[in-house]
Design an enzyme around this catalytic site. Structure first.
Site, PDB file in Angstrom:
ATOM      1  CE  LYS A  87      -4.247   1.712   2.056  1.00  0.00           C
ATOM      2  NZ  LYS A  87      -4.992   1.934   0.824  1.00  0.00           N
TER       3      LYS A  87
HETATM    4  N1  PMP Z   1      -7.604  -2.383  -3.265  1.00  0.00           N
HETATM    5  C1  PMP Z   1      -7.033  -1.190  -3.405  1.00  0.00           C
HETATM    6  C2  PMP Z   1      -6.270  -0.910  -4.635  1.00  0.00           C
HETATM    7  C3  PMP Z   1      -7.155  -0.224  -2.403  1.00  0.00           C
HETATM    8  O1  PMP Z   1      -6.578   0.979  -2.548  1.00  0.00           O
HETATM    9  C4  PMP Z   1      -7.919  -0.500  -1.267  1.00  0.00           C
HETATM   10  C5  PMP Z   1      -8.092   0.542  -0.189  1.00  0.00           C
HETATM   11  N2  PMP Z   1      -7.162   0.384   0.835  1.00  0.00           N
HETATM   12  C6  PMP Z   1      -8.507  -1.767  -1.160  1.00  0.00           C
HETATM   13  C7  PMP Z   1      -8.331  -2.689  -2.178  1.00  0.00           C
HETATM   14  C8  PMP Z   1      -9.292  -2.149   0.047  1.00  0.00           C
HETATM   15  O2  PMP Z   1      -8.414  -2.442   1.112  1.00  0.00           O
HETATM   16  P1  PMP Z   1      -8.898  -2.277   2.603  1.00  0.00           P
HETATM   17  O3  PMP Z   1     -10.125  -3.070   2.734  1.00  0.00           O
HETATM   18  O4  PMP Z   1      -7.798  -2.851   3.424  1.00  0.00           O
HETATM   19  O5  PMP Z   1      -9.114  -0.829   2.825  1.00  0.00           O
END
Ligand code: PMP
Length: 306
Positions: free
Chosen positions: A155
């Site tokens: 991330k």
């Molecule tokens: N995929 C991407 C590309 C994202 O940016 C996010 C947002 N964090 C998610 C999936 C969802 O992840 P999470 O549930 O951990 O927020």
């Protein structure tokens, strides 16, 4: 004008307008950072903010740093303390998110391997989409980034260049969201969320090796579906054309929460309204994040002090 926020920057609480970073840092010059967004929900009695799956977000933050060979200056409990300080200092009593960024605070090269500083900001935020309206999605002409080049498992701010190109293309073409295919041509995820589809009562989602972020919301939903609703969940490849013929689709993520997709490439999904499984999962999700379900108490921690 909205009031000035208090940020947590490099060990200190500072007002938004007084916060500054070095313009020659590799973070500014090359976009080198890793981050997390944690949602904090007002509990049912309306007197306490609860951070949802904070420990899992911090763990993923450190995993992102490890993959990029960045060295966080703070340990997990220091990050948790900083979040409590940030939320307390701003005194919000509504749903918020806290954005946590690990960044390079000093001048250096793109191969910098010293300690990384941390920035936190708390921002009020309710629902971003009305579930009754849902989302009109399209398949992007852009391919999702791949573990062989820039890993979607990380991330990192820079990964959002891929998300940005896909999302802006979708918006300019009149859609609400893009859906990206991976290098194998299978469905990966949306620019800021993961995807689930329903076929004949089975919940299906691309696996964690399908060029997706290992989403915490996705994991929460798999738990809800299996443990609470007794559904079968299949983590497998999803073809583009399955999106056209399935019964329900929804997107999920920390910011997005759970939002039905009403159409893909202008083909109506199911009956063109929020599907029953989507809405049952969504309802359970909001009960859990607001601390109403004892079985999930370990996922909600007080977000502020006192
Ligand atoms: N995929 C991407 C590309 C994202 O940016 C996010 C947002 N964090 C998610 C999936 C969802 O992840 P999470 O549930 O951990 O927020």
């Amino acid at each position: 004008m909205s009031r000035e926020r208090v940020l947590w920057l490099a060990g200190h609480l500072v007002s938004e307008n007084a916060a500054s970073v070095h313009v020659l840092s590799p973070t500014f010059q090359y976009g080198i950072n890793v981050f997390e967004r944690v949602r904090c929900y007002l509990n049912d009695s309306g007197n306490q903010l609860l951070a949802f799956r904070l420990r899992d977000h911090v763990e993923r933050l450190f995993q992102s740093a490890k993959i990029l060979r960045l060295r966080p200056k703070y340990n997990a409990s220091q990050v948790e303390d900083a979040l409590a300080d940030t939320v307390t200092a701003n005194g919000y009593m509504e749903d918020i998110y806290v954005h946590i960024t690990l960044f390079i605070s000093e001048r250096g090269s793109w191969t910098y391997r010293g300690d990384c500083e941390m920035l936190m900001v708390a921002v009020p935020m309710g629902r971003v989409h009305d579930p009754k309206v849902g989302i009109a999605a399209c398949i992007s002409s852009w391919e999702r980034i791949d573990d062989r080049s820039i890993s979607p498992r990380v991330k990192a701010g820079a990964n959002y260049l891929n998300s940005r190109m896909a999302q802006i293309e979708a918006l300019e073409n009149g859609f609400d969201s893009a859906l990206l295919l991976n290098r194998e041509g299978k469905v990966a995820e949306a620019p800021g969320s993961c995807i689930f589809i329903v076929r004949q009562g089975v919940l299906i989602t691309p696996s964690v090796t399908a060029s997706i972020l290992e989403s915490i919301t996705r994991d929460t939903i798999i738990n809800i579906a299996r443990n609470d609703l007794g559904l079968t969940v299949s983590e497998r490849d999803v073809d583009r054309t399955e999106l056209y013929i399935c019964d329900e689709i929804f997107l999920c993520g920390t910011t997005m929460e759970i939002v039905p997709v009403m159409s893909v490439d202008k083909l109506v999904v199911g009956h063109g309204e929020a599907g029953p499984l989507t809405m049952s999962i969504r309802e359970r999700y909001f009960d859990i994040v607001r601390g109403k379900v004892d079985a999930y108490a370990g996922w909600v921690l007080p977000a502020s002090r006192g």
